[in-house]
Design an enzyme around this catalytic site. Structure first.
Site: not given
Length: 198
Positions: A9, A70, A143
């Site tokens: 992430d 991501e 996260d």
């Protein structure tokens, strides 16, 4: 055969890192989870170097079959998008140096894969990550849980979309495009037609 996926992430302040092993029956085992980050006041070159060093060490230690990250997309804050994109570039480069395939997934795809709803909030994602990985509680901060969710989503949902052909490597489950993936392809095609695609 067990598939090892690193989920990232991306971010400059907090970059979530996770490693999961996924068996052909979709059973997920969390191998490791952490967060790398830098203080906001640090010069950009030092921030990127810190993230790069953390990713290099992570990939050397865990030697994944594929890296899931991501896909950078936001209509809210340009500053946030720029920092996330810079961190993503460092991560993707580190994987490329080692010949590790990279898969990009949108937040909607990840939420849908893990919770069944593309509109799920972070709390719901964290709870499902804990349930899937048989943990007492979700990884912290959010996260870290998001990084685990990315790794699970890639293994369960399959290939990413667009020109990223290497993303099809390492998957367990469906190879059909999700609604979010189809929407992303359409948006990229539209941007290219307008002459803004790169």
């Amino acid at each position: 055969m067990t598939l090892r996926v690193v989920g990232i992430d991306p971010g400059l302040t907090r970059c979530g890192l996770a490693v999961v092993d996924v068996e052909p029956n979709r059973k997920v085992t969390l191998v490791d989870v952490s967060v790398a980050g830098t203080p906001p006041g640090t010069p950009l070159d030092r921030r990127l170097l810190t993230i790069a060093e953390a990713i290099d060490a992570w990939l050397e230690r865990h030697r994944p079959d594929v890296l899931a990250i991501e896909r950078v997309f936001s209509a809210v804050s340009v500053t946030t998008v720029i920092g996330t994109a810079q961190a993503s570039g460092v991560v993707i480069t580190a994987a490329a140096r080692r010949g590790i395939p990279v898969a990009m997934h949108t937040p909607t795809e990840v939420k849908a894969a893990v919770t069944g709803s593309g509109q799920a909030n972070k709390n719901s994602v964290g709870k499902m990550v804990a349930k899937i990985c048989r943990l007492d509680s979700p990884p912290k901060p959010a996260d870290a849980a998001d990084a685990v969710a990315l790794a699970i989503a890639h293994a369960w949902r399959g290939a990413a979309v667009g020109s990223n052909a290497s993303a099809s490597a390492g998957r367990v489950g469906s190879t059909q495009l999700t609604t979010a993936q189809q929407a992303w392809i359409a948006a990229e095609a539209s941007a290219k037609r307008r002459g803004t695609g790169r």
